[in-house]
Write a protein that holds these residues in place. Structure first.
Motif, PDB file in Angstrom:
ATOM      1  N   UNK A  96     -36.103  -6.202  32.791  1.00 17.07           N
ATOM      2  CA  UNK A  96     -34.654  -5.811  32.203  1.00 17.07           C
ATOM      3  C   UNK A  96     -34.591  -4.536  32.962  1.00 17.07           C
ATOM      4  N   UNK A  97     -34.947  -3.205  33.202  1.00 20.48           N
ATOM      5  CA  UNK A  97     -34.944  -2.350  33.360  1.00 20.48           C
ATOM      6  C   UNK A  97     -35.988  -0.875  33.052  1.00 20.48           C
ATOM      7  N   UNK A  98     -35.535   0.179  33.140  1.00 19.69           N
ATOM      8  CA  UNK A  98     -36.356   0.937  33.214  1.00 19.69           C
ATOM      9  C   UNK A  98     -36.450   1.141  30.984  1.00 19.69           C
ATOM     10  N   UNK A  99     -38.073   1.148  31.059  1.00 20.36           N
ATOM     11  CA  UNK A  99     -38.572   1.692  30.056  1.00 20.36           C
ATOM     12  C   UNK A  99     -38.298   3.030  29.725  1.00 20.36           C
ATOM     13  N   UNK A 100     -37.887   3.874  28.609  1.00 23.09           N
ATOM     14  CA  UNK A 100     -37.783   4.954  27.915  1.00 23.09           C
ATOM     15  C   UNK A 100     -38.524   5.351  27.963  1.00 23.09           C
ATOM     16  N   UNK A 101     -38.743   6.927  28.044  1.00 23.71           N
ATOM     17  CA  UNK A 101     -40.860   7.539  27.430  1.00 23.71           C
ATOM     18  C   UNK A 101     -41.505   7.142  26.331  1.00 23.71           C
ATOM     19  N   UNK A 102     -40.536   7.091  25.351  1.00 19.43           N
ATOM     20  CA  UNK A 102     -40.882   6.331  24.144  1.00 19.43           C
ATOM     21  C   UNK A 102     -41.068   5.310  24.072  1.00 19.43           C
ATOM     22  N   UNK A 103     -40.732   3.991  25.006  1.00 21.18           N
ATOM     23  CA  UNK A 103     -40.548   2.732  24.956  1.00 21.18           C
ATOM     24  C   UNK A 103     -42.134   2.406  25.907  1.00 21.18           C
ATOM     25  N   UNK A 104     -42.907   1.308  25.353  1.00 21.29           N
ATOM     26  CA  UNK A 104     -44.483   0.650  26.125  1.00 21.29           C
ATOM     27  C   UNK A 104     -43.662   0.079  27.145  1.00 21.29           C
ATOM     28  N   UNK A 105     -43.972  -0.347  28.295  1.00 16.93           N
ATOM     29  CA  UNK A 105     -44.028  -0.770  29.386  1.00 16.93           C
ATOM     30  C   UNK A 105     -43.642  -2.001  29.421  1.00 16.93           C
ATOM     31  N   UNK A 106     -44.472  -2.554  28.546  1.00 15.58           N
ATOM     32  CA  UNK A 106     -44.236  -4.017  28.141  1.00 15.58           C
ATOM     33  C   UNK A 106     -43.384  -4.259  27.648  1.00 15.58           C
ATOM     34  N   UNK A 107     -42.111  -3.946  26.587  1.00 17.43           N
ATOM     35  CA  UNK A 107     -41.199  -3.672  26.390  1.00 17.43           C
ATOM     36  C   UNK A 107     -39.629  -3.981  26.411  1.00 17.43           C
ATOM     37  N   UNK A 108     -40.109  -4.108  27.901  1.00 22.02           N
ATOM     38  CA  UNK A 108     -38.405  -4.113  28.990  1.00 22.02           C
ATOM     39  C   UNK A 108     -38.455  -5.211  29.702  1.00 22.02           C
ATOM     40  N   UNK A 109     -39.482  -6.264  29.314  1.00 18.53           N
ATOM     41  CA  UNK A 109     -39.431  -7.786  29.562  1.00 18.53           C
ATOM     42  C   UNK A 109     -38.620  -8.684  29.274  1.00 18.53           C
ATOM     43  N   UNK A 110     -38.321  -9.831  29.616  1.00 16.92           N
ATOM     44  CA  UNK A 110     -37.944 -11.096  29.160  1.00 16.92           C
ATOM     45  C   UNK A 110     -38.751 -12.551  30.003  1.00 16.92           C
ATOM     46  N   UNK A 111     -38.661 -13.647  28.519  1.00 22.94           N
ATOM     47  CA  UNK A 111     -39.000 -14.580  29.677  1.00 22.94           C
ATOM     48  C   UNK A 111     -38.318 -15.622  30.040  1.00 22.94           C
ATOM     49  N   UNK A 112     -38.454 -16.138  31.104  1.00 21.48           N
ATOM     50  CA  UNK A 112     -37.267 -16.765  31.918  1.00 21.48           C
ATOM     51  C   UNK A 112     -38.479 -17.958  32.514  1.00 21.48           C
ATOM     52  N   UNK A 113     -37.362 -19.112  32.914  1.00 19.42           N
ATOM     53  CA  UNK A 113     -38.149 -20.386  33.245  1.00 19.42           C
ATOM     54  C   UNK A 113     -37.377 -20.750  35.092  1.00 19.42           C
ATOM     55  N   UNK A 114     -38.288 -20.271  36.024  1.00 21.79           N
ATOM     56  CA  UNK A 114     -37.896 -20.661  36.807  1.00 21.79           C
ATOM     57  C   UNK A 114     -38.245 -21.926  37.854  1.00 21.79           C
ATOM     58  N   UNK A 115     -37.134 -23.057  38.107  1.00 25.63           N
ATOM     59  CA  UNK A 115     -38.096 -24.451  38.573  1.00 25.63           C
ATOM     60  C   UNK A 115     -37.542 -24.481  40.395  1.00 25.63           C
ATOM     61  N   UNK A 116     -38.474 -23.303  40.571  1.00 28.25           N
ATOM     62  CA  UNK A 116     -38.462 -23.101  42.391  1.00 28.25           C
ATOM     63  C   UNK A 116     -39.847 -23.985  42.219  1.00 28.25           C
ATOM     64  N   UNK A 117     -40.581 -24.512  41.693  1.00 32.89           N
ATOM     65  CA  UNK A 117     -41.288 -26.018  41.224  1.00 32.89           C
ATOM     66  C   UNK A 117     -41.005 -27.115  41.827  1.00 32.89           C
ATOM     67  N   UNK A 118     -39.708 -27.524  41.558  1.00 34.00           N
ATOM     68  CA  UNK A 118     -39.157 -28.867  41.825  1.00 34.00           C
ATOM     69  C   UNK A 118     -39.266 -29.085  43.200  1.00 34.00           C
ATOM     70  N   UNK A 119     -38.783 -28.035  43.653  1.00 36.28           N
ATOM     71  CA  UNK A 119     -38.301 -27.751  45.245  1.00 36.28           C
ATOM     72  C   UNK A 119     -39.949 -28.585  46.231  1.00 36.28           C
ATOM     73  N   UNK A 120     -40.870 -28.235  45.814  1.00 42.47           N
ATOM     74  CA  UNK A 120     -42.504 -29.027  46.130  1.00 42.47           C
ATOM     75  C   UNK A 120     -42.400 -30.376  46.146  1.00 42.47           C
ATOM     76  N   UNK A 121     -41.443 -31.186  44.768  1.00 45.52           N
ATOM     77  CA  UNK A 121     -41.883 -31.881  44.480  1.00 45.52           C
ATOM     78  C   UNK A 121     -41.759 -32.878  45.203  1.00 45.52           C
TER      79      UNK A 121
END
Length: 121
Positions: A96-121
């Protein structure tokens, strides 16, 4: 002890402790999110079955039958895509962006669903 469904956290397939984020449990989807994905998959599957049954039984003109078959195929494709999301095949994270020094590095990520595997079908 397992709490309510909405409080459970389910990991993405192929991710987790060995993935790019070491403490990914808080970034994964909750049980409610997974239930919504499975519910949507089931609804699309039922709607596709309805289209195919209607095309085979109750439609008399060939144009209407072709329309129902195309609708069933499109809806089936959507059901398969939602099933892929519900199974965690396409689940990943993005920063999502750069974490602040007080945040853990993991807290700035979001889940998404890539559908690029459909291209291989």
């Amino acid at each position: 002890q397992i709490g309510l469904l909405s409080e459970q956290v389910l990991p993405c397939m192929g991710q987790g402790a060995a993935g790019p984020i070491q403490n990914a449990a808080e970034n994964d989807l909750t049980g409610t999110s997974w239930a919504a994905l499975w519910g949507t998959c089931i609804v699309f599957s039922l709607q596709a079955a309805f289209h195919f049954v209607r095309a085979g039984c109750s439609v008399s003109s060939s144009r209407a039958q072709q329309h129902e078959m195309l609708s069933g195929a499109a809806t089936s494709t959507c059901a398969l895509l939602y099933q892929g999301m519900a199974c965690g095949i396409s689940c990943s994270w993005y920063a999502v962006g750069e974490p602040s020094p007080m945040e853990a590095a993991e807290s700035r990520h979001r889940v998404f669903f890539s559908l690029l595997y459909v291209e291989r079908a």
